[in-house]
Design an enzyme around this catalytic site. Sequence first.
Site, short mmCIF file in Angstrom:
data_model
loop_
_atom_site.label_atom_id
_atom_site.label_comp_id
_atom_site.label_asym_id
_atom_site.label_seq_id
_atom_site.Cartn_x
_atom_site.Cartn_y
_atom_site.Cartn_z
N HIS A 194 -55.13 13.72 -0.39
CA HIS A 194 -56.40 13.06 -1.35
C HIS A 194 -56.88 12.07 -0.79
O HIS A 194 -57.57 11.32 -1.55
CB HIS A 194 -55.50 12.60 -2.60
CG HIS A 194 -54.88 13.73 -3.49
ND1 HIS A 194 -55.49 14.80 -3.70
CD2 HIS A 194 -53.57 13.74 -4.06
CE1 HIS A 194 -54.72 15.81 -4.33
NE2 HIS A 194 -53.41 15.06 -4.82
N PHE A 227 -54.45 32.17 -11.37
CA PHE A 227 -53.82 31.17 -12.21
C PHE A 227 -52.55 31.85 -12.94
O PHE A 227 -51.49 31.19 -13.01
CB PHE A 227 -54.78 30.70 -13.34
CG PHE A 227 -54.25 29.68 -14.03
CD1 PHE A 227 -54.20 28.47 -13.70
CD2 PHE A 227 -53.77 29.62 -15.29
CE1 PHE A 227 -53.25 27.17 -14.20
CE2 PHE A 227 -53.28 28.68 -16.12
CZ PHE A 227 -53.03 27.69 -15.67
#
Length: 313
Positions: free
Chosen positions: A128, A249
């Site tokens: 990140h 998903f």
Amino acid sequence: MEKSRKTFIGLIDEAIAAANSMRCDELLFSYKGILYPTTLCSPETFKALESFEARRDDVILAGYPKSGTNWLSQILTDLIAISQKKTPGSESSANAEEQEEFPYLEVGDAEKYERMSKLSSPRFMVTHLRPENLPKSIFQNNAKILLLIRNPKDVATSFFHFSNRLATLPSYETWDDFFTNFMKKKMPWGCYFEYLSEWNKYAEKENIMTITYEEVKENPALSVKNIATFFGIPLTEEQLQLVLERSSFQSMKKNSDKTHGSFGNILFRKGGVSDWKNIFSEDQNEKMDKAFEEQIAGTKLGKKLKYDLYCKA
């Protein structure tokens, strides 16, 4: 993969347990002006990360929190298995003798980089971090980076719900409180607009491919093909379909207990586009539109986000 999953689940469970006994003001610490979760990162780890030696064939996924890095991690680990002539999800795709590390580069103990130096190639890692806080060797050795970006309104919305469900992050009484912090650069891993601005400086480099969360949603098959091509991984139609099926998903949420333990219940919420419309006020829309226009709109990454399509009511 089985061993790395145990490493993943164990580290997250330990971090959550430690955070449960901490005050809210203890959950984050500042390093070089950016906030990070105390139970996941440490100054010692960041210092050790500076001398991490990247390899040219490392597979790196970069993305701001709640941009879809967990989703793309599933796709990339399956593509790596295919590149090694293994079938994703099968026992043969795991190397039981190899101790794998928690894939997020900046998360874990300071000794992890020494252990990572012993891992066989290709090593997969996620981060990140903004580019200026990554080890210089990544850019010096031209390691390939898949940069994942997502429309800022959905990032903020997803981050809000995530923060209120995960003990390692400060929770918020109201969405308004969270939005204020998001816009005032008080978020773990820093300001998203600054993140985009810093990565935009690298957007033209040949070893970096930028992809948006929204385009993967729009056309997952084409996106997976493009990612495989970027990393030089040949893909049959049958292999493509397997990757698509495993990274849906529904499939990832169904398998989350096995892949992410109790953290899976927190991680997999909606996985959609435009959820921001359910929570943003008119004033908040205007504030974020203004910030985007001033800081990101004219950049390469800003144009790629298709802000008018995904972020205008």
